[in-house]
Design an enzyme around this catalytic site. Structure first.
Site, short mmCIF file in Angstrom:
data_model
loop_
_atom_site.label_atom_id
_atom_site.label_comp_id
_atom_site.label_asym_id
_atom_site.label_seq_id
_atom_site.Cartn_x
_atom_site.Cartn_y
_atom_site.Cartn_z
CB ILE A 16 18.74 -55.77 -2.29
CG1 ILE A 16 18.11 -54.37 -2.37
CG2 ILE A 16 18.45 -56.54 -3.58
CD1 ILE A 16 18.63 -53.51 -3.50
NE ARG A 156 10.34 -49.29 -8.62
CZ ARG A 156 11.57 -48.99 -8.20
NH1 ARG A 156 12.38 -48.29 -8.97
NH2 ARG A 156 11.99 -49.38 -7.02
CG HIS A 180 18.06 -47.66 -12.38
ND1 HIS A 180 16.72 -47.89 -12.53
CD2 HIS A 180 18.34 -47.92 -11.08
CE1 HIS A 180 16.22 -48.26 -11.36
NE2 HIS A 180 17.19 -48.29 -10.47
N1 APR Z 1 31.65 -55.54 0.47
C1 APR Z 1 30.51 -56.20 0.72
N2 APR Z 1 29.42 -55.63 1.26
C2 APR Z 1 29.50 -54.34 1.58
C3 APR Z 1 30.67 -53.57 1.34
C4 APR Z 1 31.79 -54.23 0.77
N3 APR Z 1 32.92 -53.58 0.51
N4 APR Z 1 30.43 -52.30 1.77
C5 APR Z 1 29.17 -52.28 2.25
N5 APR Z 1 28.60 -53.51 2.13
C6 APR Z 1 27.28 -53.96 2.58
C7 APR Z 1 26.77 -53.24 3.82
O1 APR Z 1 27.44 -53.71 4.98
C8 APR Z 1 25.29 -53.58 3.78
O2 APR Z 1 24.98 -54.73 4.54
O3 APR Z 1 26.27 -53.70 1.61
C9 APR Z 1 25.02 -53.85 2.28
C10 APR Z 1 24.01 -52.89 1.68
O4 APR Z 1 22.78 -53.15 2.26
P1 APR Z 1 21.69 -52.01 2.55
O5 APR Z 1 22.37 -50.86 3.21
O6 APR Z 1 20.55 -52.65 3.24
O7 APR Z 1 21.28 -51.52 1.08
P2 APR Z 1 20.25 -52.18 0.04
O8 APR Z 1 18.90 -51.60 0.27
O9 APR Z 1 20.40 -53.65 0.03
O10 APR Z 1 20.80 -51.55 -1.32
C11 APR Z 1 22.09 -51.83 -1.79
O11 APR Z 1 21.50 -51.50 -4.10
O12 APR Z 1 19.56 -50.60 -5.06
C12 APR Z 1 20.88 -50.36 -4.68
O13 APR Z 1 20.88 -48.01 -4.23
C13 APR Z 1 20.95 -49.29 -3.63
O14 APR Z 1 23.32 -49.00 -3.83
C14 APR Z 1 22.29 -49.57 -3.02
C15 APR Z 1 22.40 -51.10 -3.09
#
Ligand code: APR
Length: 313
Positions: A16, A156, A180
């Site tokens: 995201i 959606r 949600h």
């Molecule tokens: N600080 C900053 N970033 C972090 C931290 C932290 N303490 N811990 C983890 N991250 C980062 C991860 O390194 C990763 O790059 O958060 C990012 C999450 O990205 P994705 O795993 O690709 O997840 P995404 O699909 O973007 O979703 C993120 O949004 O919709 C919600 O349920 C979903 O909780 C999830 C979040």
């Protein structure tokens, strides 16, 4: 030279986060800092470079910086949080509570320190509990903290309605309230297509199937992607909220906002129609509901309350 462009801090540079950076630049909302943990330094620096090179093709003047230092995020006008683990098939959003709460504690503490004046939009799940924790830890004014869920859930619903009718999605107006989760409340009675009540256009059984698909819309994508959850529509939905704040558009958008008596709820973040402008959440609209709608909303609230009850700060 003074920094005159708006600054957008994106916390989490994953699926995201990367799409948020791209949309923010394409909409020329401001300069972006894409922040992630040190282990993801290459990821955010790579996405920043890649997007900046796209800017050259398209002529956008906004820049993205990839960073693992909160000092670079300091002074952001808007912060969007996507730091957290996404779902895998078979998981509910609530299953993410423990792991994502740990991350939120880190993020919210840093927001308190570095971005006390930002309008902060949380996207991490479980949404309503995470935004509750964010508000408590970061100590931000209630009008400056929201959760993004309603814009996505409503999109959606609108998407499925437009598909069912074969009509332009621009003419579908709809509202999805509540938490949600799988018991969110699509308000069919308040939905129209070009001003015509939806109930006149789609038979009840078909409409119920659309409601059911909307409620499980997140899981449908998790089951398709297998390794994570939705990211294009969540990114666009969050940008719509950020844009309304930055440009003072005063759009009426559903968002998880802190309720203080509206809908008979106090002290919880819950999905309701809000007006978002330069003052952040400038209004919360208390929609008049009938008994059946109230009962559905209460059911959704009980789920949110239960998850928030498990938030230990
Ligand atoms: N600080 C900053 N970033 C972090 C931290 C932290 N303490 N811990 C983890 N991250 C980062 C991860 O390194 C990763 O790059 O958060 C990012 C999450 O990205 P994705 O795993 O690709 O997840 P995404 O699909 O973007 O979703 C993120 O949004 O919709 C919600 O349920 C979903 O909780 C999830 C979040």
């Amino acid at each position: 030279m003074a920094h005159t462009k708006k600054k957008i801090g994106l916390i989490g540079g994953g699926q995201i986060g990367g799409n948020l950076a791209l949309l923010a630049v394409q909409k020329q909302l401001g300069d972006v800092v894409l922040y992630d943990i040190p282990a993801a330094e290459g990821l955010v620096k790579g996405k920043a470079l890649d997007i900046n090179q796209l800017s050259a093709v398209d002529g956008y003047d906004c820049r993205v910086t990839g960073s693992t230092d909160w000092k670079d995020v300091a002074g952001s006008d808007v912060v969007i949080i996507t730091a957290g683990v996404p779902r895998k098939p078979g998981m509910s959003r609530e299953d993410l509570l423990e792991v994502n709460l740990k991350i939120m504690k880190d993020v919210a503490g840093n927001i308190k320190q570095h971005c006390p004046n930002a309008f902060v939009i949380n996207v991490a799940n479980p949404l309503d509990a995470m935004v509750f924790a964010l508000h408590k830890i970061a100590g931000l004014p209630k009008n400056m903290v929201v959760g993004m869920a309603g814009v996505l859930d409503t999109s959606r619903f609108k998407c499925f309605v437009a598909e069912a009718l074969g009509c332009s999605i621009r003419d579908v107006e709809a509202l999805v309230l509540g938490g949600h989760g799988d018991d969110m409340v699509p308000l069919v009675r308040h939905s129209t297509v070009g001003g015509v009540p939806l109930t006149q256009l789609i038979p009840a059984d078909k409409l119920n199937a659309i409601i059911d698909r909307t409620r499980k819309g997140g899981a449908e994508l998790v089951n398709l992607y297998k390794t994570g959850s939705a990211y294009f529509a969540p990114a666009s939905s969050s940008i719509a909220m950020a844009e309304s704040y930055l440009l003072d558009r005063k759009r009426v958008l559903p968002a998880a906002a802190l309720l203080e008596g509206q809908y008979g709820i106090s002290g919880y973040f819950f999905g309701v129609p809000t007006q978002i402008g330069a003052g952040g959440v400038e209004k919360i609209i208390d929609v008049q509901l009938n008994d059946a709608e109230k009962a559905e909303l209460n059911k959704s609230f009980e789920s949110v309350k239960k998850t928030v009850g498990e938030v230990k700060l």
